[in-house]
Motif scaffolding. Structure first.
Motif, PDB file in Angstrom:
ATOM      1  N   ARG A 133      -7.418 -16.476 -10.318  1.00 57.01           N
ATOM      2  CA  ARG A 133      -6.203 -16.124  -9.575  1.00 57.01           C
ATOM      3  C   ARG A 133      -5.941 -14.646  -9.829  1.00 57.01           C
ATOM      4  NH1 ARG A 133      -1.310 -16.297 -11.950  1.00 57.01           N
ATOM      5  NH2 ARG A 133      -2.088 -17.847 -13.443  1.00 57.01           N
ATOM      6  N   LEU A 134      -5.937 -13.858  -8.760  1.00 59.16           N
ATOM      7  CA  LEU A 134      -5.836 -12.416  -8.901  1.00 59.16           C
ATOM      8  C   LEU A 134      -4.465 -11.995  -9.425  1.00 59.16           C
ATOM      9  CD1 LEU A 134      -8.234 -10.482  -8.052  1.00 59.16           C
ATOM     10  CD2 LEU A 134      -8.339 -12.757  -7.078  1.00 59.16           C
ATOM     11  N   SER A 135      -4.481 -11.165 -10.458  1.00 58.90           N
ATOM     12  CA  SER A 135      -3.255 -10.525 -10.936  1.00 58.90           C
ATOM     13  C   SER A 135      -3.046  -9.187 -10.247  1.00 58.90           C
ATOM     14  CB  SER A 135      -3.327 -10.302 -12.451  1.00 58.90           C
ATOM     15  OG  SER A 135      -3.477 -11.520 -13.135  1.00 58.90           O
ATOM     16  N   ALA A 136      -4.145  -8.532  -9.891  1.00 59.19           N
ATOM     17  CA  ALA A 136      -4.088  -7.267  -9.165  1.00 59.19           C
ATOM     18  C   ALA A 136      -5.441  -7.005  -8.535  1.00 59.19           C
ATOM     19  CB  ALA A 136      -3.702  -6.112 -10.089  1.00 59.19           C
ATOM     20  N   THR A 137      -5.414  -6.293  -7.427  1.00 57.43           N
ATOM     21  CA  THR A 137      -6.619  -5.817  -6.770  1.00 57.43           C
ATOM     22  C   THR A 137      -6.281  -4.461  -6.169  1.00 57.43           C
ATOM     23  OG1 THR A 137      -8.321  -6.352  -5.125  1.00 57.43           O
ATOM     24  CG2 THR A 137      -6.081  -7.111  -4.661  1.00 57.43           C
ATOM     25  N   CYS A 138      -7.168  -3.887  -5.363  1.00 55.11           N
ATOM     26  CA  CYS A 138      -6.898  -2.535  -4.868  1.00 55.11           C
ATOM     27  C   CYS A 138      -7.823  -2.205  -3.707  1.00 55.11           C
ATOM     28  CB  CYS A 138      -7.062  -1.501  -5.987  1.00 55.11           C
ATOM     29  SG  CYS A 138      -8.637  -1.569  -6.852  1.00 55.11           S
ATOM     30  N   VAL A 139      -7.551  -1.060  -3.093  1.00 55.51           N
ATOM     31  CA  VAL A 139      -8.397  -0.529  -2.036  1.00 55.51           C
ATOM     32  C   VAL A 139      -9.308   0.526  -2.654  1.00 55.51           C
ATOM     33  CG1 VAL A 139      -8.474   0.635   0.198  1.00 55.51           C
ATOM     34  CG2 VAL A 139      -6.580  -0.928  -0.337  1.00 55.51           C
ATOM     35  N   CYS A 140     -10.599   0.444  -2.339  1.00 55.63           N
ATOM     36  CA  CYS A 140     -11.591   1.383  -2.872  1.00 55.63           C
ATOM     37  C   CYS A 140     -11.904   2.444  -1.823  1.00 55.63           C
ATOM     38  CB  CYS A 140     -12.863   0.625  -3.237  1.00 55.63           C
ATOM     39  SG  CYS A 140     -14.133   1.657  -4.016  1.00 55.63           S
ATOM     40  N   GLY A 141     -12.253   3.638  -2.288  1.00 57.69           N
ATOM     41  CA  GLY A 141     -12.689   4.672  -1.369  1.00 57.69           C
ATOM     42  C   GLY A 141     -13.858   4.226  -0.524  1.00 57.69           C
ATOM     43  N   SER A 142     -14.732   3.388  -1.088  1.00 59.55           N
ATOM     44  CA  SER A 142     -15.878   2.914  -0.306  1.00 59.55           C
ATOM     45  C   SER A 142     -15.450   1.947   0.793  1.00 59.55           C
ATOM     46  CB  SER A 142     -16.927   2.260  -1.215  1.00 59.55           C
ATOM     47  OG  SER A 142     -16.408   1.120  -1.851  1.00 59.55           O
ATOM     48  N   ALA A 164      -2.667   4.665   3.992  1.00 58.55           N
ATOM     49  CA  ALA A 164      -2.258   5.727   3.073  1.00 58.55           C
ATOM     50  C   ALA A 164      -3.453   6.447   2.472  1.00 58.55           C
ATOM     51  CB  ALA A 164      -1.375   5.144   1.969  1.00 58.55           C
ATOM     52  N   MET A 165      -4.493   5.699   2.133  1.00 59.25           N
ATOM     53  CA  MET A 165      -5.681   6.335   1.576  1.00 59.25           C
ATOM     54  C   MET A 165      -6.466   7.073   2.654  1.00 59.25           C
ATOM     55  SD  MET A 165      -6.913   3.559  -1.299  1.00 59.25           S
ATOM     56  CE  MET A 165      -8.480   4.392  -1.573  1.00 59.25           C
ATOM     57  N   ASP A 166      -6.554   6.478   3.842  1.00 54.91           N
ATOM     58  CA  ASP A 166      -7.270   7.126   4.940  1.00 54.91           C
ATOM     59  C   ASP A 166      -6.622   8.462   5.303  1.00 54.91           C
ATOM     60  OD1 ASP A 166      -9.107   7.312   7.189  1.00 54.91           O
ATOM     61  OD2 ASP A 166      -7.406   6.773   8.451  1.00 54.91           O
ATOM     62  N   GLU A 167      -5.296   8.516   5.242  1.00 55.49           N
ATOM     63  CA  GLU A 167      -4.557   9.727   5.597  1.00 55.49           C
ATOM     64  C   GLU A 167      -4.335  10.641   4.399  1.00 55.49           C
ATOM     65  OE1 GLU A 167      -1.028   8.110   7.350  1.00 55.49           O
ATOM     66  OE2 GLU A 167      -2.126   7.172   9.011  1.00 55.49           O
ATOM     67  N   ARG A 168      -4.937  10.305   3.277  1.00 56.71           N
ATOM     68  CA  ARG A 168      -4.832  11.081   2.038  1.00 56.71           C
ATOM     69  C   ARG A 168      -3.387  11.212   1.546  1.00 56.71           C
ATOM     70  NH1 ARG A 168      -8.936  13.636  -0.347  1.00 56.71           N
ATOM     71  NH2 ARG A 168     -10.984  13.594   0.674  1.00 56.71           N
ATOM     72  N   ARG A 169      -2.583  10.207   1.848  1.00 56.43           N
ATOM     73  CA  ARG A 169      -1.252  10.129   1.252  1.00 56.43           C
ATOM     74  C   ARG A 169      -1.299   9.457  -0.107  1.00 56.43           C
ATOM     75  NH1 ARG A 169       1.551   6.590   3.794  1.00 56.43           N
ATOM     76  NH2 ARG A 169       0.191   5.972   5.522  1.00 56.43           N
ATOM     77  N   ALA A 170      -2.437   8.849  -0.437  1.00 59.35           N
ATOM     78  CA  ALA A 170      -2.605   8.192  -1.729  1.00 59.35           C
ATOM     79  C   ALA A 170      -4.034   8.393  -2.207  1.00 59.35           C
ATOM     80  CB  ALA A 170      -2.293   6.699  -1.630  1.00 59.35           C
ATOM     81  N   VAL A 171      -4.192   8.543  -3.520  1.00 64.15           N
ATOM     82  CA  VAL A 171      -5.529   8.579  -4.116  1.00 64.15           C
ATOM     83  C   VAL A 171      -6.114   7.183  -4.130  1.00 64.15           C
ATOM     84  CG1 VAL A 171      -6.863   9.070  -6.205  1.00 64.15           C
ATOM     85  CG2 VAL A 171      -4.989  10.593  -5.536  1.00 64.15           C
ATOM     86  N   LYS A 172      -5.291   6.208  -4.595  1.00 65.90           N
ATOM     87  CA  LYS A 172      -5.777   4.837  -4.708  1.00 65.90           C
ATOM     88  C   LYS A 172      -4.590   3.886  -4.697  1.00 65.90           C
ATOM     89  CE  LYS A 172      -9.254   2.067  -7.126  1.00 65.90           C
ATOM     90  NZ  LYS A 172     -10.075   1.887  -5.909  1.00 65.90           N
ATOM     91  N   THR A 173      -4.732   2.825  -3.901  1.00 69.11           N
ATOM     92  CA  THR A 173      -3.654   1.856  -3.714  1.00 69.11           C
ATOM     93  C   THR A 173      -3.897   0.622  -4.548  1.00 69.11           C
ATOM     94  OG1 THR A 173      -3.367   2.587  -1.417  1.00 69.11           O
ATOM     95  CG2 THR A 173      -2.398   0.463  -2.023  1.00 69.11           C
ATOM     96  N   LEU A 174      -2.928   0.277  -5.393  1.00 74.82           N
ATOM     97  CA  LEU A 174      -2.951  -0.964  -6.164  1.00 74.82           C
ATOM     98  C   LEU A 174      -2.188  -2.022  -5.394  1.00 74.82           C
ATOM     99  CD1 LEU A 174      -2.603  -1.429  -9.944  1.00 74.82           C
ATOM    100  CD2 LEU A 174      -1.164  -2.822  -8.460  1.00 74.82           C
ATOM    101  N   LEU A 175      -2.730  -3.229  -5.368  1.00 78.24           N
ATOM    102  CA  LEU A 175      -2.133  -4.349  -4.630  1.00 78.24           C
ATOM    103  C   LEU A 175      -1.876  -5.513  -5.574  1.00 78.24           C
ATOM    104  CD1 LEU A 175      -4.703  -4.191  -1.703  1.00 78.24           C
ATOM    105  CD2 LEU A 175      -2.324  -3.411  -1.549  1.00 78.24           C
ATOM    106  N   ARG A 176      -0.682  -6.063  -5.495  1.00 76.33           N
ATOM    107  CA  ARG A 176      -0.353  -7.220  -6.339  1.00 76.33           C
ATOM    108  C   ARG A 176      -0.035  -8.421  -5.458  1.00 76.33           C
ATOM    109  NH1 ARG A 176       0.672  -6.025 -11.952  1.00 76.33           N
ATOM    110  NH2 ARG A 176       1.001  -3.787 -12.298  1.00 76.33           N
ATOM    111  N   PRO A 177      -0.752  -9.529  -5.634  1.00 74.69           N
ATOM    112  CA  PRO A 177      -0.470 -10.745  -4.856  1.00 74.69           C
ATOM    113  C   PRO A 177       0.959 -11.254  -5.106  1.00 74.69           C
ATOM    114  CG  PRO A 177      -2.620 -10.885  -5.897  1.00 74.69           C
ATOM    115  CD  PRO A 177      -1.928  -9.683  -6.483  1.00 74.69           C
TER     116      PRO A 177
END
Length: 340
Positions: free
Chosen positions: A31-40, A327-340
């Motif tokens: 069960r995910l506690s956190a995940t995120c969006v990767c540059g890749s 946000a990452m595509d537009e360079r408004r964020a370096v890396k986005t953390l996501l919490r379920p």
């Protein structure tokens, strides 16, 4: 359950998906506690990688073990675990040599889509590493970083043969490049040149240990590095972008006898054989064997020696994953953390 699915470039949706289940006796479901969006992930989002069918997204993950297969012996329900984006048995000859992402039985964990509420992890014993206990909430971002971007930046530094007292250049100021700066510092580099054009990222690079900032790119960037190193170039260069320009910038910024660690996912990169022949530069890279480094990285995070979670400058609930991509595509964020 619900999770992120990309339907076409620029079209990420949060929708119902099948619940993961134990398919092999060596599996675990977490069960995910956190995940995120990767540059890749942005290669797909921008249409550089073709998107031909709806595809679950995400390959970075931490969470609580819910269920394990009958042959899993070292991981148990209730543990908080971290794993790599490639599953590995961690026992084959290639794994024992430290290249678990080329395990003879490897599976891409991201095929299950980690930007979701639950995730099936194959080869659980060889892939997952448990923390000493369930961590406090403030440690979760740093532990999540260890799942990919920290481990990848660390491999970049190791592949570039960073040594105590060395001069290191990092090409790329995304999350991997920034954490490559941190890794170089932890491995004893004396001088770390971060190549970055973005003020907020320059600031974080400096926090992580950068001593110099170069804003130029291409040949101008190479010239700036050479000027800072007495005309010789750096001992070690970490390439964390994956383009033709970034790769050549890395190779040309390296002194003879030096090494390049390349961890940017390569797209249309070709290498000039004659130039390489006369450069006396060593090359090592590829998909980072994150599993090799996880026990050490978890220990450093647990002790408070490093805080890689600082690369997450945007946190959103998982159901806003599409905004995380934008946000990452537009360079408004370096890396986005996501919490379920």
């Amino acid at each position: 359950m619900r999770g992120a699915v990309i339907h076409a470039p620029g079209d990420v949706r949060f929708e119902e998906r099948a619940d993961p289940a134990i398919l092999a006796p060596t599996d675990a479901v977490i069960r995910l506690s956190a995940t995120c969006v990767c540059g890749s992930d942005l290669w797909d989002y921008r249409g550089i990688n073709p998107v031909t069918a709806p595809t679950p997204m995400g390959h970075e993950y931490v969470g609580i073990v819910e269920e394990v297969g009958s042959e899993v012996t070292t991981i148990r329900p209730g543990q908080f675990v971290i794993g790599s984006f490639f599953a590995s048995d961690n026992t084959c000859e290639i794994c024992r040599a430290g290249f678990q992402t080329s395990c003879v039985h490897r599976e891409f964990v991201g095929a299950g889509g980690a930007q979701a509420e639950y995730l099936r992890v194959p080869l659980a014993d060889g892939t997952l590493v448990a923390t000493p206990e369930v961590p406090s909430d403030d440690l979760v971002p740093s532990l999540l970083a260890a799942s990919d971007v920290l481990g990848t930046g660390w491999f970049g530094a190791v592949a570039a043969d960073v040594q105590p007292g060395a001069t290191v250049t990092v090409v790329g100021d995304g999350a991997v490049g920034l954490l490559a700066v941190l890794a170089a510092k932890e491995l004893g580099a004396e001088r770390i040149i971060a190549m970055s054009r973005h003020e907020s990222r320059q600031k974080l690079a400096t926090e992580f240990g950068a001593t110099d900032i170069v804003t130029e790119r291409g040949d101008d960037g190479v010239a700036a590095v050479k000027e800072l190193t007495g005309g010789l170039g750096a001992h070690s260069v970490i390439e964390a972008v994956g383009t033709q320009e970034s790769m050549m910038q890395a190779i040309r910024s390296t002194r003879p006898g030096g090494a390049v660690g390349y961890v940017g996912v390569a797209h249309d990169v070709t290498l000039p054989g004659e130039e390489l022949f006369y450069s006396h530069v060593r090359l090592l890279g590829g998909p980072a064997p994150v599993r090799r480094f996880l026990p050490d990285l978890i220990d450093r995070i647990w002790r408070g020696a490093i805080d890689p979670g600082k690369v997450f400058d945007l946190e959103l609930p998982l159901d806003q994953v599409a905004e995380g991509y934008r946000a990452m595509d537009e360079r408004r964020a370096v890396k986005t953390l996501l919490r379920p």
